[in-house]
Design a protein around this motif. Sequence first.
Motif, mmCIF file in Angstrom:
data_model
loop_
_atom_site.group_PDB
_atom_site.id
_atom_site.type_symbol
_atom_site.label_atom_id
_atom_site.label_comp_id
_atom_site.label_asym_id
_atom_site.label_seq_id
_atom_site.Cartn_x
_atom_site.Cartn_y
_atom_site.Cartn_z
ATOM 1 N N GLU A 45 0.809 -1.218 0.000
ATOM 2 C CA GLU A 45 0.000 0.000 0.000
ATOM 3 C C GLU A 45 0.843 1.269 0.000
ATOM 4 O OE1 GLU A 45 -3.007 0.146 3.046
ATOM 5 O OE2 GLU A 45 -3.349 2.283 2.687
ATOM 6 N N VAL A 46 1.919 1.289 0.772
ATOM 7 C CA VAL A 46 2.668 2.543 0.907
ATOM 8 C C VAL A 46 3.373 2.963 -0.381
ATOM 9 C CG1 VAL A 46 3.004 2.322 3.390
ATOM 10 C CG2 VAL A 46 4.724 1.391 1.829
ATOM 11 N N GLY A 48 1.900 3.011 -3.275
ATOM 12 C CA GLY A 48 0.916 3.619 -4.177
ATOM 13 C C GLY A 48 0.516 2.642 -5.263
ATOM 14 N N ARG A 146 1.437 6.433 9.083
ATOM 15 C CA ARG A 146 0.355 7.416 9.211
ATOM 16 C C ARG A 146 0.953 8.790 9.539
ATOM 17 N NH1 ARG A 146 -3.986 4.396 11.785
ATOM 18 N NH2 ARG A 146 -4.538 3.884 9.645
ATOM 19 N N GLY A 149 2.314 10.539 6.670
ATOM 20 C CA GLY A 149 1.333 10.976 5.674
ATOM 21 C C GLY A 149 1.307 10.111 4.433
ATOM 22 N N VAL A 150 1.739 8.887 4.569
ATOM 23 C CA VAL A 150 1.834 7.999 3.411
ATOM 24 C C VAL A 150 0.542 7.196 3.200
ATOM 25 C CG1 VAL A 150 3.097 5.978 2.568
ATOM 26 C CG2 VAL A 150 4.337 7.837 3.634
ATOM 27 N N LEU A 151 -0.259 7.091 4.259
ATOM 28 C CA LEU A 151 -1.463 6.268 4.168
ATOM 29 C C LEU A 151 -2.706 7.125 3.931
ATOM 30 C CD1 LEU A 151 -0.855 3.737 7.093
ATOM 31 C CD2 LEU A 151 -0.550 3.364 4.640
ATOM 32 N N ALA A 152 -3.590 6.615 3.107
ATOM 33 C CA ALA A 152 -4.852 7.310 2.852
ATOM 34 C C ALA A 152 -5.687 7.326 4.125
ATOM 35 C CB ALA A 152 -5.605 6.599 1.735
ATOM 36 N N GLU A 153 -6.500 8.385 4.222
ATOM 37 C CA GLU A 153 -7.376 8.499 5.403
ATOM 38 C C GLU A 153 -8.814 8.290 4.971
ATOM 39 O OE1 GLU A 153 -6.517 12.443 6.582
ATOM 40 O OE2 GLU A 153 -4.658 11.898 7.589
ATOM 41 N N ARG B 26 -3.970 12.798 0.997
ATOM 42 C CA ARG B 26 -4.283 11.515 1.649
ATOM 43 C C ARG B 26 -5.610 10.906 1.205
ATOM 44 N NH1 ARG B 26 -1.528 12.644 7.610
ATOM 45 N NH2 ARG B 26 0.109 13.943 6.760
ATOM 46 N N ARG B 28 -5.305 8.980 -1.383
ATOM 47 C CA ARG B 28 -4.679 7.727 -1.798
ATOM 48 C C ARG B 28 -3.405 7.507 -0.992
ATOM 49 N NH1 ARG B 28 -6.137 5.777 -7.054
ATOM 50 N NH2 ARG B 28 -8.359 6.197 -7.232
ATOM 51 N N SER B 29 -3.108 6.261 -0.718
ATOM 52 C CA SER B 29 -1.821 5.945 -0.107
ATOM 53 C C SER B 29 -0.746 6.023 -1.180
ATOM 54 C CB SER B 29 -1.846 4.523 0.457
ATOM 55 O OG SER B 29 -2.820 4.406 1.468
ATOM 56 N N GLY B 30 0.464 6.312 -0.771
ATOM 57 C CA GLY B 30 1.559 6.341 -1.740
ATOM 58 C C GLY B 30 2.654 7.271 -1.280
#
Lengths: 153, 372
Positions: A45-46, A48, A146, A149-153, B26, B28-30
């Motif tokens: 996931e990280v 992308g 988290r 700031g790499v993970l979607a919220e 945020r 998307r993850s990446g």
Amino acid sequence: MSGSTVRVGRYELMVDRLYDPEHHLWVLPVSDTRVRVGFDPLGVEVNGTLAQLVLAPLGTVVRRGEAFGSLEAAKFVGPLVAPVSGRVVAQNPVALSNPARIEQDPYGEGWLVELETTELPAERAYLLEGAERIALWFRERVEAYRREGVLAE
Amino acid sequence: MLRTAPERFESPEWVRISMASAIVLRFRSGRFSRDFPFGGINLLLQYEDGCRSDCAYCGLARTRPGTYTEKSFIRVDWPLVSTDDLVERMARYESALTRLCISMVTHGRAYADTCEIIRRIRRRVQTPLSVLVAPPTLTRERLQHFKDLGADMIGVGLDAVTESLFRRLRTDVPAGGLRWSNYWQVISWGREVFGPWKVNCHTLVGLGESDRDLVELFVRLRDRQIYAYLFSFNPEPDSRMGLHPKAPLTRWRRIQLVKFLVETEGFGMEHFRFHEDGTLAAIAAPRALVEQAVSSGLPFLTNGCPGADGRPGCTRPYGSYRPSEPFRDYPFVPTPEDLQVIRAQLALDEILPSPATTPAGGPVPSRPPELG
């Protein structure tokens, strides 16, 4: 926790295998001298949205810590780092032709390579095993990502 | 039985955002391959029937196979998000944002929807805002209205830098009709309305133009205090130019350097020599001055609208190349290691006189220093 899985937040982890905590790869012994390697769900996931996977050719010998391929996502490219030393004896054709499967099914159809190895007993110390240790490590990593700031919220 | 119309995922309620924007907000993850601050948010209007233009090189071209929603723009997917959710996230992360940009598409509703989106953003967020305009939808009054609503800069996607090339790629195409004169009219109106160095003209390198064509345009724009923003052509699969090669890296680097020398150091046509086919042959200027420009790394930065502090605000990482390919433009000031690579790509010795034959003196800077 149920059977051979443990849940950490929204992630379900297989705990019947070993984990390379630095590179988010799992190692599953499939015979006395052969292991299968794949990403854990966070490791996928990280990076992308995945775009391309390149794997070392069959027969390539890699030491632990060396690259056995590379992975490219929409905005990221990085090496795949071998969690144990060995010789590449199988590549996953499904992951190669459709890297999205790595994201969709990292423990199943999305595995990466199989390595023939006699080094696992010696290198096991670098890997994590056991549901409790795996869950603790994973929880910390989720928090760290988290914060970054790499993970979607 | 009461039937409700199915929801249409269209602007102004919905917009597409660049993948880099989706990551930084945020949605998307990446992450990015290299570690650098990033705060440039790019929005693209969304319509189910898509852009009405049909440019030969564009991923959104009307006759490119696939529905508009399936199409990629600059080769990667642009996630669809609700405008209100987007504004909410912009407000939450405003301290990290440097520049916002709304890209219009050629569509009958684009002007009204752009106004509405600017209003919604401006109610919550004060980060500088640009509009990449669709000239066929605009008048001078409409440009003034964008400014009144809170946009401080506009961009015009001229892309093709000569009239004949423009006609071939954007006018005389299956569902085309864009007009070179209309684009220049909007550039002129934009310059009047927004002022000096508040308008930028997008120029694509690698569509079939010569180096001379590009430099002539850079000088022409510079003289009108309009920025030229460089983009490296990156073929969109399945577009009519899907198999057209990208500009070689050496050419691209030299064009970046030349544009910087024109825009920032005041160089004119007299400082460049060209081969018969229009390829750059030499830069007639003090070698030290050119070397200094290269060493700064600034010519190789992404061209984009500035943030409130005057530094590059819209840096579009990996916007015209894949992460596994060499950088085309840099979303950060190149490091000494990057500069080594850049110097090799430039092959400056081929186009610069040796120090012994270097003319004394050089042009004078043409742009106010505060503009960087």
